[in-house]
Design a protein around this motif. Structure first.
Motif, mmCIF file in Angstrom:
data_model
loop_
_atom_site.group_PDB
_atom_site.id
_atom_site.type_symbol
_atom_site.label_atom_id
_atom_site.label_comp_id
_atom_site.label_asym_id
_atom_site.label_seq_id
_atom_site.Cartn_x
_atom_site.Cartn_y
_atom_site.Cartn_z
ATOM 1 N N ARG A 237 35.711 51.814 38.929
ATOM 2 C CA ARG A 237 36.118 50.551 38.843
ATOM 3 C C ARG A 237 35.324 49.593 39.456
ATOM 4 O O ARG A 237 35.389 48.380 38.924
ATOM 5 N N ALA A 238 34.400 49.894 40.263
ATOM 6 C CA ALA A 238 33.542 49.002 40.893
ATOM 7 C C ALA A 238 32.430 48.557 39.740
ATOM 8 O O ALA A 238 32.464 47.368 39.774
ATOM 9 N N ASP A 239 31.985 49.383 39.008
ATOM 10 C CA ASP A 239 30.835 49.124 37.961
ATOM 11 C C ASP A 239 31.632 48.177 36.943
ATOM 12 O O ASP A 239 30.976 47.464 36.677
ATOM 13 N N LEU A 240 33.033 48.423 36.579
ATOM 14 C CA LEU A 240 33.818 47.700 35.688
ATOM 15 C C LEU A 240 33.761 46.379 36.152
ATOM 16 O O LEU A 240 33.479 45.384 35.395
ATOM 17 N N ARG A 241 34.085 46.033 37.182
ATOM 18 C CA ARG A 241 34.401 44.615 37.837
ATOM 19 C C ARG A 241 33.039 43.972 37.769
ATOM 20 O O ARG A 241 33.085 42.775 37.578
ATOM 21 N N ARG A 242 32.113 44.670 38.365
ATOM 22 C CA ARG A 242 30.622 44.010 38.428
ATOM 23 C C ARG A 242 30.243 43.788 36.750
ATOM 24 O O ARG A 242 29.809 42.504 36.575
ATOM 25 N N LEU B 7 32.105 43.235 34.160
ATOM 26 C CA LEU B 7 32.693 42.143 33.659
ATOM 27 C C LEU B 7 32.401 40.609 34.154
ATOM 28 O O LEU B 7 32.170 39.570 33.291
ATOM 29 N N ARG B 8 32.123 40.560 35.435
ATOM 30 C CA ARG B 8 31.713 39.318 36.090
ATOM 31 C C ARG B 8 30.429 39.048 35.521
ATOM 32 O O ARG B 8 29.950 37.800 35.269
#
Length: 241
Positions: free
Chosen positions: A90-95, A97-98
């Motif tokens: 989830r943290a990798d996904l947020r990063r 996407l940003r």
């Protein structure tokens, strides 16, 4: 595994809403005034909580139509604990996407384990729900496509399904789609920013059923017109009632 009701509330439309626990699994069951009623399992995309307002609104609308509707927070979903690998994904996904980076591999590492862990708990919940006297008849499924494909492929008690073409569908479920032979209603938002249109159309083509319907509407991910809820109720009415 015994199902325990922990609260209940009679709503303005006559629907009875009850929270329950099944071991560590929390869930909600909405039942109409008439019983027994056919059951629809309703899941939100990619582990969002069972109390998500859009899901609750859909569930109440289906129950007022005459269905029993149940949802759970399965393993890794809602407020239930997530593994360190899930949190990292989830943290990798947020990063990503940003940063505007490709996210397919990250989605695979996040969603595939969610499906693998959630499906057995949904089947456990189904066992317990079908033992209740207020539930009878065939079972339908509505919502999260990746989980729905798995359940439709392995669970013979599910007689019809409605999928939302949103979110990532892992490679395993894209292969399993060929095993889905029950009647299917597939909803597609034509301008869904998080769900490439051609990928959704290819998935629809892959489903093995001979009775499948695609409804496509203009708009983004959360813009599904409310009239689709009426069409969904009629679809399930044909196959469950």
């Amino acid at each position: 595994m015994p199902l325990h009701f922990t609260s209940e509330q009679r709503l303005d439309d006559g629907v009875l809403a009850r929270e329950f626990t099944l071991g560590e699994i929390p869930g909600t069951l909405w039942t109409p005034e008439s019983a027994p009623a056919p059951l629809i399992l309703m899941a939100h995309n990619n582990g969002l909580p069972k109390a998500q307002p859009r899901l609750v609104a859909r569930a109440r609308y289906c129950a007022a139509y005459g269905f029993a509707v149940a949802t759970i927070d399965a393993a890794g979903c809602g407020d239930r604990p997530r593994s360190a690998a899930d949190e990292q994904a989830r943290a990798d996904l947020r990063r990503a996407l940003r940063a505007g980076e490709p996210v397919d591999e990250i989605f695979e590492s996040l969603v595939a384990p969610l499906v693998e862990n959630a499906a057995p708990e949904w089947r456990t919940a189904l066992d317990a729900l079908l033992a209740l006297p207020e539930i009878g008849g065939p079972v339908g499924y509505s919502g999260w496509t990746a989980l729905g494909i798995r359940l439709a492929a392995v669970e013979p008690r599910i007689a019809a399904a409605g999928f939302f073409a949103g979110g990532y569908v892992p490679h395993a479920q894209r292969e399993e789609a060929r095993q889905v032979t029950i009647p299917l209603l597939f909803l597609l938002q034509w301008d869904d920013e998080g769900n490439p249109r051609q990928r959704a159309l290819d998935l629809f083509d892959a489903f093995g059923t001979k009775e499948k319907t695609l409804h496509a509407n203009l708009g983004g991910h959360t813009g599904t017109p409310w009239f689709e809820a009426d069409d969904g109720n009629r679809f399930f009415g044909r196959h469950l009632m």
